[in-house]
Design a protein around this motif. Sequence first.
Motif, short mmCIF file in Angstrom:
data_model
loop_
_atom_site.label_atom_id
_atom_site.label_comp_id
_atom_site.label_asym_id
_atom_site.label_seq_id
_atom_site.Cartn_x
_atom_site.Cartn_y
_atom_site.Cartn_z
N VAL A 7 0.87 -1.19 0.00
CA VAL A 7 0.00 0.00 0.00
C VAL A 7 0.90 1.23 0.00
CG1 VAL A 7 -1.82 1.25 1.22
CG2 VAL A 7 -1.83 -1.25 1.18
N ARG A 8 0.97 1.85 -1.15
CA ARG A 8 1.87 3.00 -1.31
C ARG A 8 1.32 4.25 -0.61
NH1 ARG A 8 1.74 2.68 -7.69
NH2 ARG A 8 -0.37 2.03 -7.09
N ARG A 9 2.22 5.12 -0.27
CA ARG A 9 1.85 6.43 0.26
C ARG A 9 2.25 7.49 -0.75
NH1 ARG A 9 3.06 6.57 6.82
NH2 ARG A 9 1.51 4.98 7.39
N ASN A 222 -5.86 -2.48 5.34
CA ASN A 222 -5.55 -2.43 3.92
C ASN A 222 -5.02 -3.79 3.46
OD1 ASN A 222 -4.39 0.67 4.78
ND2 ASN A 222 -5.77 0.54 3.03
N LYS A 223 -5.59 -4.31 2.36
CA LYS A 223 -5.09 -5.57 1.81
C LYS A 223 -4.38 -5.35 0.48
CE LYS A 223 -6.50 -8.16 5.14
NZ LYS A 223 -5.52 -8.79 6.06
N PHE A 224 -5.01 -4.59 -0.42
CA PHE A 224 -4.44 -4.35 -1.73
C PHE A 224 -4.64 -2.89 -2.10
CE2 PHE A 224 -6.16 -8.78 -2.07
CZ PHE A 224 -4.93 -9.42 -2.02
N GLU A 225 -3.73 -2.37 -2.92
CA GLU A 225 -3.87 -1.03 -3.50
C GLU A 225 -3.19 -1.02 -4.85
OE1 GLU A 225 -2.34 2.78 -4.85
OE2 GLU A 225 -1.09 1.23 -3.94
N ALA A 226 -3.87 -0.49 -5.86
CA ALA A 226 -3.29 -0.40 -7.19
C ALA A 226 -4.20 0.43 -8.07
CB ALA A 226 -3.07 -1.78 -7.80
N ASP A 227 -3.74 0.68 -9.31
CA ASP A 227 -4.60 1.36 -10.26
C ASP A 227 -5.76 0.45 -10.63
OD1 ASP A 227 -3.97 -0.01 -13.09
OD2 ASP A 227 -2.11 0.16 -11.95
N ALA A 228 -6.81 1.05 -11.19
CA ALA A 228 -8.05 0.31 -11.44
C ALA A 228 -7.85 -0.88 -12.37
CB ALA A 228 -9.10 1.26 -12.02
N GLU A 229 -7.03 -0.72 -13.41
CA GLU A 229 -6.83 -1.81 -14.37
C GLU A 229 -6.16 -3.00 -13.70
OE1 GLU A 229 -4.83 -2.67 -18.76
OE2 GLU A 229 -4.54 -0.73 -17.78
N THR A 230 -5.17 -2.71 -12.87
CA THR A 230 -4.47 -3.80 -12.18
C THR A 230 -5.41 -4.54 -11.23
OG1 THR A 230 -2.36 -2.63 -12.33
CG2 THR A 230 -2.54 -4.35 -10.66
N ILE A 231 -6.21 -3.78 -10.50
CA ILE A 231 -7.19 -4.39 -9.58
C ILE A 231 -8.17 -5.25 -10.37
CG2 ILE A 231 -9.17 -3.88 -8.11
CD1 ILE A 231 -6.63 -3.48 -6.58
N ARG A 232 -8.69 -4.73 -11.46
CA ARG A 232 -9.68 -5.45 -12.24
C ARG A 232 -9.11 -6.76 -12.81
NH1 ARG A 232 -14.26 -3.68 -14.81
NH2 ARG A 232 -13.66 -1.49 -14.83
#
Length: 244
Positions: A7-9, A222-232
């Motif tokens: 989870v980036r800051r 927090n479990k995951f964080e990324a741009d929408a395409e990566t999440i999808r």
Amino acid sequence: MTDIETVRRYDDAVFSARDVETGYGDLQVLYGVDIDVQDDEIVLVFGPNGAGKSTLMRALFKQLPLWAGTIEIDGEDYSGLEANQMVSHGVAYVPQTSNVFPNLTVAENLDIGSIHARDADDRRQRMFDLFPRLEERRGQDADTLSGGERQMLAMARALMPDPDVLLIDEPSAGLAPQLIERTFDHVDQIRQTGTAVLMVEQNVDAALDVTDRAYALDMGENKFEADAETIRNSERVRDLYLGK
């Protein structure tokens, strides 16, 4: 490949939560949650029921006390603010329920939202331009509106002060399927007017169509964080949270 488990800051965020912990009574719900929203960005928070998503939104708008952690606006610590001070510091909130005054007209609801507006007449017209249906209904009581119209009014009322960040909890909840896409189109239009958006939403696939980044919240962490395409496209995220 993007590391979705880190989870980036973001140092340039317009709104941030750092290590937020809170809960109800003796029940802790959030355990060190981090959230960043950058300028003109739509950020999604999703996860299973009971993950703490709505609790997070209430904590970010200071409707719940922080047990630990900070809330930062443009890099400054505003953790000591009360809920009624958040709007004057550029943060607005649309809760999932009780988000309009049902016995007041559309225009009167917007008038209440204009308390912190610099030019109420200009802002009201901007809201009518953004949500033309509200101008058609301006004299109607809010409790006579359809579910989609009430959601428009709730967002418009929150936008009257021209906030930098809009927090929205479940914008598509209770809406007919044909209205869900229109609701997220409105969220995208809000971003285009210069207001960043942080939203909680269960209809993840539809929300990702307008989302820049997303956080998965589970068991208050927090479990995951990324741009929408990566999440999808993440098989792991789909297996855990999207059911596909």
